[in-house]
Write a protein that holds these residues in place. Structure first.
Motif, PDB file in Angstrom:
ATOM      1  N   LEU A 191      14.499   1.790 -18.653  1.00 21.65           N
ATOM      2  CA  LEU A 191      13.773   0.610 -18.190  1.00 21.65           C
ATOM      3  C   LEU A 191      12.968  -0.004 -19.321  1.00 21.65           C
ATOM      4  O   LEU A 191      12.911  -1.234 -19.467  1.00 21.65           O
ATOM      5  N   LEU A 192      12.367   0.854 -20.134  1.00 21.29           N
ATOM      6  CA  LEU A 192      11.588   0.355 -21.275  1.00 21.29           C
ATOM      7  C   LEU A 192      12.467  -0.470 -22.212  1.00 21.29           C
ATOM      8  O   LEU A 192      12.107  -1.588 -22.608  1.00 21.29           O
ATOM      9  N   TYR A 193      13.654   0.063 -22.514  1.00 21.40           N
ATOM     10  CA  TYR A 193      14.550  -0.650 -23.429  1.00 21.40           C
ATOM     11  C   TYR A 193      15.192  -1.864 -22.761  1.00 21.40           C
ATOM     12  O   TYR A 193      15.681  -2.760 -23.454  1.00 21.40           O
ATOM     13  N   HIS A 194      15.180  -1.895 -21.444  1.00 23.70           N
ATOM     14  CA  HIS A 194      15.659  -3.095 -20.756  1.00 23.70           C
ATOM     15  C   HIS A 194      14.719  -4.273 -21.023  1.00 23.70           C
ATOM     16  O   HIS A 194      15.163  -5.410 -21.210  1.00 23.70           O
ATOM     17  N   TYR A 195      13.416  -3.983 -21.026  1.00 28.48           N
ATOM     18  CA  TYR A 195      12.430  -5.025 -21.304  1.00 28.48           C
ATOM     19  C   TYR A 195      12.340  -5.341 -22.804  1.00 28.48           C
ATOM     20  O   TYR A 195      12.251  -6.503 -23.194  1.00 28.48           O
ATOM     21  N   PHE A 196      12.347  -4.299 -23.607  1.00 23.45           N
ATOM     22  CA  PHE A 196      12.166  -4.457 -25.057  1.00 23.45           C
ATOM     23  C   PHE A 196      13.207  -3.597 -25.779  1.00 23.45           C
ATOM     24  O   PHE A 196      13.032  -2.375 -25.898  1.00 23.45           O
ATOM     25  N   PRO A 197      14.303  -4.203 -26.227  1.00 21.82           N
ATOM     26  CA  PRO A 197      15.415  -3.425 -26.781  1.00 21.82           C
ATOM     27  C   PRO A 197      15.092  -2.670 -28.061  1.00 21.82           C
ATOM     28  O   PRO A 197      15.757  -1.683 -28.377  1.00 21.82           O
ATOM     29  N   THR A 198      14.088  -3.122 -28.813  1.00 25.22           N
ATOM     30  CA  THR A 198      13.719  -2.447 -30.060  1.00 25.22           C
ATOM     31  C   THR A 198      12.203  -2.402 -30.201  1.00 25.22           C
ATOM     32  O   THR A 198      11.478  -3.170 -29.551  1.00 25.22           O
ATOM     33  N   LYS A 199      11.729  -1.513 -31.057  1.00 28.38           N
ATOM     34  CA  LYS A 199      10.295  -1.456 -31.332  1.00 28.38           C
ATOM     35  C   LYS A 199       9.823  -2.766 -31.963  1.00 28.38           C
ATOM     36  O   LYS A 199       8.724  -3.245 -31.673  1.00 28.38           O
ATOM     37  N   ARG A 200      10.640  -3.337 -32.798  1.00 29.99           N
ATOM     38  CA  ARG A 200      10.299  -4.608 -33.446  1.00 29.99           C
ATOM     39  C   ARG A 200      10.098  -5.705 -32.397  1.00 29.99           C
ATOM     40  O   ARG A 200       9.143  -6.484 -32.469  1.00 29.99           O
ATOM     41  N   ALA A 201      10.986  -5.758 -31.402  1.00 28.32           N
ATOM     42  CA  ALA A 201      10.864  -6.756 -30.336  1.00 28.32           C
ATOM     43  C   ALA A 201       9.599  -6.530 -29.517  1.00 28.32           C
ATOM     44  O   ALA A 201       8.912  -7.481 -29.131  1.00 28.32           O
ATOM     45  N   PHE A 202       9.295  -5.266 -29.269  1.00 27.80           N
ATOM     46  CA  PHE A 202       8.094  -4.952 -28.512  1.00 27.80           C
ATOM     47  C   PHE A 202       6.848  -5.354 -29.283  1.00 27.80           C
ATOM     48  O   PHE A 202       5.937  -5.986 -28.743  1.00 27.80           O
ATOM     49  N   PHE A 203       6.788  -5.012 -30.555  1.00 27.78           N
ATOM     50  CA  PHE A 203       5.604  -5.303 -31.363  1.00 27.78           C
ATOM     51  C   PHE A 203       5.398  -6.808 -31.479  1.00 27.78           C
ATOM     52  O   PHE A 203       4.267  -7.308 -31.395  1.00 27.78           O
ATOM     53  N   ALA A 204       6.498  -7.543 -31.654  1.00 34.64           N
ATOM     54  CA  ALA A 204       6.400  -9.005 -31.744  1.00 34.64           C
ATOM     55  C   ALA A 204       5.857  -9.585 -30.433  1.00 34.64           C
ATOM     56  O   ALA A 204       4.995 -10.478 -30.448  1.00 34.64           O
TER      57      ALA A 204
END
Length: 205
Positions: A47-60
């Motif tokens: 589920l986490l990767y469904h929202y944010f596929p990468t750490k870079r995408a999450f941090f941005a």
């Protein structure tokens, strides 16, 4: 593991970004593993990767969220005289720093990131603040390039002063506010005559 709670997509994303701000606040980008969020939030890694596929995408997304929230909360009150508007803007930023300490630190780390996307978000934030200030001190014309350099430099000073104050035990909030306000006035006064803003007299009088 925390008990999983069913939330809407928007609420879940907001929860993850809020938790992420805490993780990134006191640790470098490299030291944070995005999988930690799934354990803290009580969600599956899928589920986490469904929202944010990468750490870079999450941090941005996290830096963008904090930047947007900060701009909204520090919007100037155009009805105030310019000196009061300056002080009110600094007060609003101090409020934001106090109320969203983890997010502030996350943005600070974002500014130090070598990632071009993160740098672009932080740059856009600085640019919008710069335009707000120059529009206030130079309402009737085009600000000179030197004035824009001066305002931009002051923004970095103000941000760093407010961030350092968060961990201070001796310096008062009012002292930081007045320091930042007088620093901008002094910076504008240091400009050569032809580059000074038209509203400078309202700031110094």
């Amino acid at each position: 593991m925390a008990t999983r709670t069913r939330l809407s997509r928007e609420a879940r994303q907001d929860q993850l970004l809020e938790l992420g701000a805490e993780l990134f606040a006191d640790r470098s980008y490299e030291d944070v593993h995005i999988e930690e969020l799934s354990e803290v939030a009580g969600v599956s890694r899928g589920l986490l990767y469904h929202y944010f596929p990468t750490k870079r995408a999450f941090f941005a997304a996290m830096v963008r969220r904090e930047s947007t929230r900060m701009m909204e909360l520090t919007a100037p009150d155009e009805s105030l005289p310019i000196l009061d508007r300056l002080r009110q803007g600094i007060e609003a930023y101090l409020d934001y720093c106090q109320d969203h300490k983890m997010g502030v630190k996350a943005i600070f780390h974002g500014a130090a990131s070598a990632d071009p996307e993160i740098q672009a978000i932080v740059e856009e934030d600085i640019q919008r603040q710069q335009e707000r200030i120059t529009a206030g001190v130079e309402p009737h014309g085009q600000p000179s390039e030197l004035m824009q350099i001066a305002v931009r430099s002051w923004l970095h000073f103000m941000r760093n002063a407010c961030h350092q104050w968060l961990d201070s035990t001796e310096t008062s909030r009012d002292e930081v506010r007045d320091l930042c306000a007088q620093a901008l006035i002094g910076t504008l006064l240091a400009l050569p005559e032809g580059s000074r803003p038209s509203a400078l007299a309202d700031l110094t009088g």
